[in-house]
Scaffold this active site. Structure first.
Site, mmCIF file in Angstrom:
data_model
loop_
_atom_site.group_PDB
_atom_site.id
_atom_site.type_symbol
_atom_site.label_atom_id
_atom_site.label_comp_id
_atom_site.label_asym_id
_atom_site.label_seq_id
_atom_site.Cartn_x
_atom_site.Cartn_y
_atom_site.Cartn_z
ATOM 1 N N SER A 126 0.854 -1.208 0.000
ATOM 2 C CA SER A 126 0.000 0.000 0.000
ATOM 3 C C SER A 126 0.873 1.235 0.000
ATOM 4 O O SER A 126 2.028 1.200 0.461
ATOM 5 C CB SER A 126 -0.876 -0.002 1.257
ATOM 6 N N TYR B 245 -1.444 -1.306 10.370
ATOM 7 C CA TYR B 245 -1.585 -1.467 8.917
ATOM 8 C C TYR B 245 -0.311 -1.020 8.196
ATOM 9 O O TYR B 245 0.247 -1.766 7.382
ATOM 10 C CB TYR B 245 -2.785 -0.649 8.428
HETATM 11 N N1 NAP Z 1 -8.728 -0.270 -1.144
HETATM 12 C C1 NAP Z 1 -7.655 0.468 -1.062
HETATM 13 O O1 NAP Z 1 -7.725 1.692 -1.133
HETATM 14 C C2 NAP Z 1 -6.293 -0.182 -0.908
HETATM 15 C C3 NAP Z 1 -5.172 0.635 -1.045
HETATM 16 C C4 NAP Z 1 -3.911 0.067 -0.900
HETATM 17 C C5 NAP Z 1 -3.791 -1.274 -0.639
HETATM 18 N N2 NAP Z 1 -4.895 -2.050 -0.514
HETATM 19 C C6 NAP Z 1 -4.701 -3.483 -0.231
HETATM 20 O O2 NAP Z 1 -5.335 -4.243 -1.233
HETATM 21 C C7 NAP Z 1 -5.759 -5.489 -0.689
HETATM 22 C C8 NAP Z 1 -7.223 -5.710 -1.015
HETATM 23 O O3 NAP Z 1 -7.974 -4.678 -0.402
HETATM 24 P P1 NAP Z 1 -9.458 -4.285 -0.807
HETATM 25 O O4 NAP Z 1 -9.538 -2.826 -0.743
HETATM 26 O O5 NAP Z 1 -9.857 -4.999 -2.034
HETATM 27 O O6 NAP Z 1 -10.234 -4.833 0.483
HETATM 28 P P2 NAP Z 1 -11.589 -5.645 0.685
HETATM 29 O O7 NAP Z 1 -12.588 -5.301 -0.343
HETATM 30 O O8 NAP Z 1 -11.933 -5.490 2.108
HETATM 31 O O9 NAP Z 1 -11.125 -7.159 0.388
HETATM 32 C C9 NAP Z 1 -10.227 -7.809 1.242
HETATM 33 C C10 NAP Z 1 -10.176 -9.278 0.863
HETATM 34 O O10 NAP Z 1 -9.281 -9.945 1.761
HETATM 35 C C11 NAP Z 1 -9.964 -11.052 2.360
HETATM 36 N N3 NAP Z 1 -9.474 -11.328 3.709
HETATM 37 C C12 NAP Z 1 -9.422 -10.486 4.757
HETATM 38 N N4 NAP Z 1 -8.967 -11.124 5.857
HETATM 39 C C13 NAP Z 1 -8.729 -12.413 5.473
HETATM 40 C C14 NAP Z 1 -8.260 -13.569 6.154
HETATM 41 N N5 NAP Z 1 -7.953 -13.558 7.449
HETATM 42 N N6 NAP Z 1 -8.135 -14.716 5.445
HETATM 43 C C15 NAP Z 1 -8.454 -14.765 4.122
HETATM 44 N N7 NAP Z 1 -8.899 -13.697 3.437
HETATM 45 C C16 NAP Z 1 -9.031 -12.546 4.107
HETATM 46 C C17 NAP Z 1 -11.437 -10.617 2.353
HETATM 47 O O11 NAP Z 1 -12.323 -11.724 2.410
HETATM 48 P P3 NAP Z 1 -12.984 -12.295 3.765
HETATM 49 O O12 NAP Z 1 -13.300 -11.127 4.642
HETATM 50 O O13 NAP Z 1 -14.155 -13.036 3.239
HETATM 51 O O14 NAP Z 1 -11.956 -13.215 4.351
HETATM 52 C C18 NAP Z 1 -11.531 -9.948 0.982
HETATM 53 O O15 NAP Z 1 -11.708 -10.916 -0.033
HETATM 54 C C19 NAP Z 1 -5.467 -5.426 0.802
HETATM 55 O O16 NAP Z 1 -4.244 -6.085 1.097
HETATM 56 C C20 NAP Z 1 -5.339 -3.932 1.061
HETATM 57 O O17 NAP Z 1 -4.537 -3.660 2.178
HETATM 58 C C21 NAP Z 1 -6.154 -1.533 -0.636
#
Ligand code: NAP
Length: 260
Positions: free
Chosen positions: A142, A155
């Site tokens: 991130s 985080y």
């Molecule tokens: N959105 C942003 O602005 C952003 C920016 C920078 C980086 N990121 C990174 O991108 C990645 C995806 O984020 P997103 O925004 O798409 O978030 P999201 O929509 O909340 O999706 C997160 C995914 O991770 C899974 N997950 C969470 N805890 C888990 C666990 N213990 N075991 C297995 N799966 C797990 C969730 O599924 P379940 O809850 O069903 O397990 C979901 O499929 C993350 O690593 C986040 O830090 C996001």
């Protein structure tokens, strides 16, 4: 097709960025194993991919647990025979509070989901990748790993840890045919994590979430958020042969927000 006949294991593939990566990888010819805890979400993404003519399987598991990571890699081997590409995307934001208010349990949970999982899964897939002299690992970090925002100590620490993991694993495996890279997305506004974070920050500040987000975007050169598809496009590139000379890197996909 950039990923023709590749086998990709994608964590956190039930929604958001992971879903976009899974769909894009499948469209580029990869067979994908999708994992997350919510069975209905990964099943729905797998079905979308299958209906579009792609190859997808799914397995509900908690990547924070080592035994569950073993189960995931065993399933990938059983279903597809091997793992060519591992995308460590599963993540959680965790508490939106100052460091002194964060419990040990909260700290451990964020580190386990965001960082330890990537270590466990990499450790499990690397022996075969090295034996085949071929493989790619992509860690979704991130902009928080590089910028100085408050209220996200677990985080930011976990995401910075992923960059250390990326470089060190790249050093260990570069001459064994494996590449290890990271992506640092900026704000991907459409995802659940992003929406919940925006609401929590606005509530703490006592301001309107959309106005707060509008002001935040002013600090980005492009003045806008990124889409999950834009992150997925960069993921395809880094995991494809087009990036054959790229390893140990963290690439910012943030519209011009951080500069190292
Ligand atoms: N959105 C942003 O602005 C952003 C920016 C920078 C980086 N990121 C990174 O991108 C990645 C995806 O984020 P997103 O925004 O798409 O978030 P999201 O929509 O909340 O999706 C997160 C995914 O991770 C899974 N997950 C969470 N805890 C888990 C666990 N213990 N075991 C297995 N799966 C797990 C969730 O599924 P379940 O809850 O069903 O397990 C979901 O499929 C993350 O690593 C986040 O830090 C996001």
């Amino acid at each position: 097709m950039a990923l023709k006949d590749q086998i990709a294991l994608i964590t956190g593939a039930g929604r958001g960025i992971g879903r976009a990566i899974a769909r894009r990888f499948a469209a580029e010819g990869a067979a994908v194993l999708l994992t997350a805890r919510t069975a209905t979400e990964i099943a729905s993404v797998a079905q979308e991919i299958q209906l579009a003519g792609g190859r997808a399987e799914c397995l509900a598991a908690d990547v924070a647990r080592h035994d569950e990571c073993q189960r995931i890699v065993a399933a990938a081997t059983r279903l597809f025979g091997r793992v060519d590409i591992l995308v460590n995307n599963a993540g959680m934001f965790g508490p939106v509070r100052p460091a002194q208010e964060i419990t040990t349990q909260e700290w451990n949970e964020v580190l386990a989901v965001n960082l330890s999982s990537a270590f466990y899964l990499s450790q499990l897939v690397l022996p075969e990748m090295c034996a085949r002299s071929s493989g790619a690992i992509l860690n979704i970090s991130s902009v928080a790993a590089k910028a100085a925002f408050g209220l996200n100590v677990p985080y930011a620490s976990s995401k910075a840890g992923l960059l250390g993991l990326t470089r060190s694993l790249a050093a260990e495996t570069a001459r064994k045919g494996v590449r290890v890279n990271a992506l640092c997305p900026g704000p991907v506004a459409e995802t659940r994590m992003s929406k919940e974070l925006g609401e929590a920050l606005a509530e703490r500040a006592g301001v309107d979430p959309s106005e707060m987000f509008r002001q935040f975007l002013q600090g980005i050169l492009q003045g806008r958020a990124q889409t999950a598809d834009e992150i997925a496009a960069a993921a395809v590139f880094l995991c494809s042969q087009e990036a054959s000379a790229i390893t140990g890197q963290s690439i910012n996909v943030d519209g011009g927000m951080s500069f190292y």
